[in-house]
Write a protein that holds these residues in place. Sequence first.
Motif, mmCIF file in Angstrom:
data_model
loop_
_atom_site.group_PDB
_atom_site.id
_atom_site.type_symbol
_atom_site.label_atom_id
_atom_site.label_comp_id
_atom_site.label_asym_id
_atom_site.label_seq_id
_atom_site.Cartn_x
_atom_site.Cartn_y
_atom_site.Cartn_z
ATOM 1 N N GLU A 57 0.893 -1.156 -0.044
ATOM 2 C CA GLU A 57 -0.095 0.093 0.180
ATOM 3 C C GLU A 57 0.929 1.219 0.098
ATOM 4 O OE1 GLU A 57 -4.043 -1.561 2.538
ATOM 5 O OE2 GLU A 57 -2.294 -0.599 3.538
ATOM 6 N N GLN A 98 -4.296 5.151 -0.319
ATOM 7 C CA GLN A 98 -3.735 3.715 -0.594
ATOM 8 C C GLN A 98 -3.666 3.191 0.853
ATOM 9 O OE1 GLN A 98 -4.110 2.145 -3.525
ATOM 10 N NE2 GLN A 98 -5.185 3.976 -4.044
ATOM 11 N N SER A 140 -3.671 1.832 4.485
ATOM 12 C CA SER A 140 -4.633 1.847 5.645
ATOM 13 C C SER A 140 -5.961 2.842 5.519
ATOM 14 C CB SER A 140 -3.950 2.316 7.019
ATOM 15 O OG SER A 140 -2.791 1.486 7.352
ATOM 16 N N GLU A 164 -8.681 1.507 3.921
ATOM 17 C CA GLU A 164 -10.113 0.642 3.837
ATOM 18 C C GLU A 164 -10.875 0.929 4.901
ATOM 19 O OE1 GLU A 164 -8.141 -3.206 1.206
ATOM 20 O OE2 GLU A 164 -8.455 -3.391 3.503
ATOM 21 N N GLY A 188 -12.418 5.396 2.208
ATOM 22 C CA GLY A 188 -12.261 4.116 1.579
ATOM 23 C C GLY A 188 -10.841 4.191 0.609
ATOM 24 N N LYS A 189 -10.226 3.070 0.320
ATOM 25 C CA LYS A 189 -9.106 3.284 -0.762
ATOM 26 C C LYS A 189 -9.419 3.748 -1.915
ATOM 27 C CE LYS A 189 -6.162 -0.125 -0.469
ATOM 28 N NZ LYS A 189 -5.526 -1.228 -0.584
ATOM 29 N N THR A 227 -9.923 4.155 -6.001
ATOM 30 C CA THR A 227 -9.424 3.258 -7.131
ATOM 31 C C THR A 227 -9.746 3.833 -8.567
ATOM 32 O OG1 THR A 227 -11.562 1.836 -7.052
ATOM 33 C CG2 THR A 227 -9.406 0.788 -6.139
#
Length: 250
Positions: free
Chosen positions: A22, A32, A34, A36, A41-42, A44
């Motif tokens: 990450e 990216q 930690s 989630e 959130g991450k 993308t």
Amino acid sequence: MSVGNQRGVVDALKIDLKRMHETWMEVVWPRQRSAEGTVLGKWTPDGGMSLYLYRLWSALGVPIVALVYPLVLFGYFIRFQTRRVNSTAVSLGFVGVVTLFAILWGALAVLAKFQFSASLDSGGVTAVAAASVVAIVSAALAFGSYALDGRPLTVLLAYPFAMTAIFLPPVVAALYAPAVAGVVLDQSDSLARWFLFDAPSIFGVQEFLIEEFEREGFAYVLMWFGISVPLGWLLGILVTLADLVRPTPE
């Protein structure tokens, strides 16, 4: 090792590798590491070329993480050892650290004066005493650099000064005391020969050293000073890498 301990080790390795990957992703892409468990959130890409590049960057990170992780594990070991030393140094304080090194390397100077004076060349006692003073000053500077509580300054100065304080006096003593030279200088010469003639060439450094220096006398002092500085930087970088992957409370 119990099954529970084995699972704990495996889980820790998985967390480390995930965190490293990450971190690699976050060099280019936002949110990216930690991320989630956060509200956003991450991050993308939605698709298109960005998604292709995202996946490509992710794939490139896998072998890089695999190559770097052994260094991280070594960094954990170095961090454990250095924090034990740091804890002792903090408990002693600046005056205590300087006094301790003064006692250790002052004893070496006293031995040079009274125990090995018959086997020392002219000026040998003075050289050993001078090297001891350099070691004591290096220890003081190492503590001071660490006490300023800045990671760049600690890596840049504290670790190299600490290595110098450890390496320099025994090498200088070996120049004038045959009993010490049989151990220190012989091993130093073996290391020097390997670096000059067997190690991969580094931008012509070996050729320059062969032309400009003989493997004798004060050249060994310069050699170990040249080792202590980059070695200190390397250890500092490994500890920093370990802190990046698995932070621990100070």
